[in-house]
Design a protein around this motif. Structure first.
Motif, short mmCIF file in Angstrom:
data_model
loop_
_atom_site.label_atom_id
_atom_site.label_comp_id
_atom_site.label_asym_id
_atom_site.label_seq_id
_atom_site.Cartn_x
_atom_site.Cartn_y
_atom_site.Cartn_z
N MET A 1 50.67 45.72 47.16
CA MET A 1 49.86 45.11 46.11
C MET A 1 48.48 44.86 46.68
O MET A 1 48.23 45.09 47.86
CB MET A 1 50.50 43.81 45.60
CG MET A 1 51.86 43.99 44.97
SD MET A 1 52.53 42.44 44.30
CE MET A 1 54.21 42.96 43.89
N VAL A 2 47.56 44.38 45.83
CA VAL A 2 46.23 44.06 46.29
C VAL A 2 45.85 42.66 45.84
O VAL A 2 46.29 42.18 44.78
CB VAL A 2 45.17 45.08 45.81
CG1 VAL A 2 45.42 46.44 46.42
CG2 VAL A 2 45.13 45.17 44.30
N LEU A 3 45.03 42.00 46.65
CA LEU A 3 44.52 40.67 46.36
C LEU A 3 43.03 40.78 46.12
O LEU A 3 42.32 41.41 46.90
CB LEU A 3 44.82 39.73 47.53
CG LEU A 3 44.37 38.27 47.44
CD1 LEU A 3 45.30 37.39 48.29
CD2 LEU A 3 42.92 38.06 47.91
N ARG A 4 42.56 40.14 45.06
CA ARG A 4 41.14 40.18 44.72
C ARG A 4 40.61 38.75 44.74
O ARG A 4 41.20 37.85 44.12
CB ARG A 4 40.95 40.81 43.35
CG ARG A 4 39.51 41.19 43.00
CD ARG A 4 39.53 42.06 41.76
NE ARG A 4 38.23 42.38 41.22
CZ ARG A 4 37.57 43.51 41.44
NH1 ARG A 4 38.10 44.43 42.23
NH2 ARG A 4 36.41 43.75 40.87
N ARG A 5 39.51 38.55 45.46
CA ARG A 5 38.93 37.23 45.63
C ARG A 5 37.42 37.35 45.83
O ARG A 5 36.91 38.44 46.15
CB ARG A 5 39.54 36.52 46.84
CG ARG A 5 39.44 37.31 48.14
CD ARG A 5 39.45 36.40 49.36
NE ARG A 5 38.20 35.64 49.47
CZ ARG A 5 38.03 34.61 50.30
NH1 ARG A 5 39.01 34.23 51.09
NH2 ARG A 5 36.87 33.98 50.36
N PRO A 6 36.66 36.26 45.67
CA PRO A 6 35.25 36.31 46.00
C PRO A 6 35.06 36.45 47.50
O PRO A 6 35.97 36.14 48.28
CB PRO A 6 34.72 34.95 45.51
CG PRO A 6 35.75 34.43 44.58
CD PRO A 6 37.05 34.98 45.08
N PRO A 7 33.90 36.90 47.96
CA PRO A 7 33.64 36.96 49.40
C PRO A 7 33.57 35.55 49.98
O PRO A 7 33.53 34.55 49.26
CB PRO A 7 32.29 37.68 49.49
CG PRO A 7 31.66 37.47 48.16
CD PRO A 7 32.76 37.40 47.16
N PHE B 1 42.09 33.32 43.82
CA PHE B 1 42.38 34.75 43.93
C PHE B 1 43.49 35.12 42.96
O PHE B 1 44.14 34.26 42.36
CB PHE B 1 42.79 35.12 45.36
CG PHE B 1 44.09 34.49 45.81
CD1 PHE B 1 45.31 35.14 45.61
CD2 PHE B 1 44.10 33.25 46.44
CE1 PHE B 1 46.50 34.57 46.03
CE2 PHE B 1 45.29 32.66 46.86
CZ PHE B 1 46.49 33.33 46.66
N TYR B 2 43.69 36.42 42.81
CA TYR B 2 44.86 36.89 42.08
C TYR B 2 45.42 38.12 42.78
O TYR B 2 44.72 38.78 43.57
CB TYR B 2 44.55 37.16 40.60
CG TYR B 2 43.63 38.32 40.31
CD1 TYR B 2 44.13 39.60 40.07
CD2 TYR B 2 42.25 38.12 40.21
CE1 TYR B 2 43.29 40.65 39.77
CE2 TYR B 2 41.41 39.18 39.91
CZ TYR B 2 41.92 40.43 39.68
OH TYR B 2 41.09 41.48 39.38
N VAL B 3 46.68 38.40 42.51
CA VAL B 3 47.38 39.53 43.12
C VAL B 3 47.79 40.49 42.01
O VAL B 3 48.36 40.08 41.00
CB VAL B 3 48.62 39.06 43.91
CG1 VAL B 3 49.39 40.26 44.44
CG2 VAL B 3 48.19 38.14 45.04
#
Length: 359
Positions: free
Chosen positions: A56-62, A107-109
């Motif tokens: 899976m992938v995790l998306r978050r701000p830098p 974040f979200y996955v």
């Protein structure tokens, strides 16, 4: 092109993240968590997550986020979660975390979708072979429009997105919205000075004089392009997922078609080329062909299609001028600013010429 670097250890606290994943996403597996940087930009970063099960992938701000980055990530999570039960091609969202204590940022996955996207390098968008040449390249735009048809046909209220955007007077507010954002850059980016944009005044005046009332409301992706979708490997062209939903909202979804088609060939004016030169439009359908396909799938008509193409061009020009401003302020490399300067200038000049031809 961005020159951005990221410290992986600063983006994911492995013990804390593992504990959260154990509690919220058991589908990922129970093995030791391995992470890698899949994509890193100025507004968000994407990490792969591997525990022995499906990746899976995790998306978050830098680690040092720009203004609005956290809100943007959470809006993406909301729209993707809402789309889970629909047939819209998108990555499935498995979980959302708003607690900054876990890895320092919300974040979200989501699902790691297999596929390829257009790759911007050397100031051109390159497609994976054999989609880099005719006849295979021709089908890519139709595959994207197929996804936009499914998106436009979703009942946004039924999936819980009634408050995701301001639907009332959406079109009537667009010019003020984006003109205001453009005007804000000198204050937001010290070192950047407002510059003359040839064609801008003509485009803005035409949009105000030809304003359309808001009638059709749905979900807008907001940044649809071959670089923001994933295609299946191998012909024929098949859309795997639309990604990068940072600019998604509720409004008239035909604006997505204007965004996608604005730089393509017009059957009435074959001598007009793409404003930015990022793609070879000779191997793409005309914007009329794509517009008719979209209208057939959504029950719309072509009466206002030119308006949406011009409005989308105005919007994108106002938005990406921030890259020019950020470079002037020293936040981005000079060459990035110059690239987007040419793109903004070319877009407004091309739309002004287009308006002169249709008026």
């Amino acid at each position: 092109m961005s020159g951005i670097t990221h410290d992986l250890a600063a983006l994911a606290d492995i013990p804390r993240l593992t504990e959260w994943l154990d509690a919220h996403i058991p589908e990922l597996g129970k093995g030791a968590l391995r992470t890698e940087l899949l994509h890193g930009g100025t507004s968000n970063v994407v990490l792969t997550l591997d525990r022995g099960g499906p990746q899976m992938v995790l998306r978050r701000p830098p680690a040092v986020p720009p203004p609005g980055a956290e809100r943007g990530v959470m809006r993406e999570a909301r729209v993707l979660s809402a789309l889970n039960p629909t047939d819209v091609p998108h990555p499935i969202c498995y979980g959302v975390c708003e607690d900054r204590e876990v890895i320092g940022m919300p974040f979200y996955v989501m699902e790691k979708v297999e596929g390829w996207a257009g790759n911007l390098r050397d100031e051109q968008i390159h497609n994976e072979p054999p989609f880099d040449k005719a006849p295979y390249e021709y089908g890519l735009a139709y595959a994207i429009v197929g996804g936009l048809i499914k998106l436009a046909n979703v009942d946004y209220k039924a999936i819980g997105l009634e408050t995701f955007g301001k639907a009332n007077n959406f079109l009537e507010r667009q010019v003020d919205r984006w003109a205001g954002q453009l005007a804000s850059y000198p204050e937001k980016y010290p070192g950047y000075e407002k510059r003359h944009l040839e064609g801008y005044d003509e485009v803005e005046a035409w949009l105000r004089a030809n304003a359309r009332p808001t009638r059709d409301i749905g979900i807008i992706h907001g940044d649809i392009a071959t670089t923001n979708v994933l295609f299946r490997h191998g012909p024929p062209a098949r859309l795997a997922a639309m990604i990068d939903w940072e600019l998604s909202t509720i409004g008239d979804p035909m604006l997505d078609m204007g965004w996608l088609c604005g730089g393509l060939r017009d059957e009435r004016f074959p001598d007009m080329t793409s404003a930015h030169g990022l793609i070879d439009v000779t191997n793409a359908p005309t914007k009329q062909a794509l517009g008719q396909y979209y209208c057939a799938g959504t029950g719309r008509d072509m009466a206002d299609f030119d308006y949406f193409c011009i409005l989308a061009g105005f919007k994108v020009g106002c938005i990406i001028e921030y890259k020019v401003a950020a470079a002037a302020a020293g936040h981005l490399p000079t060459e990035v600013g110059e690239f987007f300067r040419r793109s903004v200038d070319g877009g407004f000049k091309r739309n002004a010429e287009f308006i002169r031809r249709i008026s």
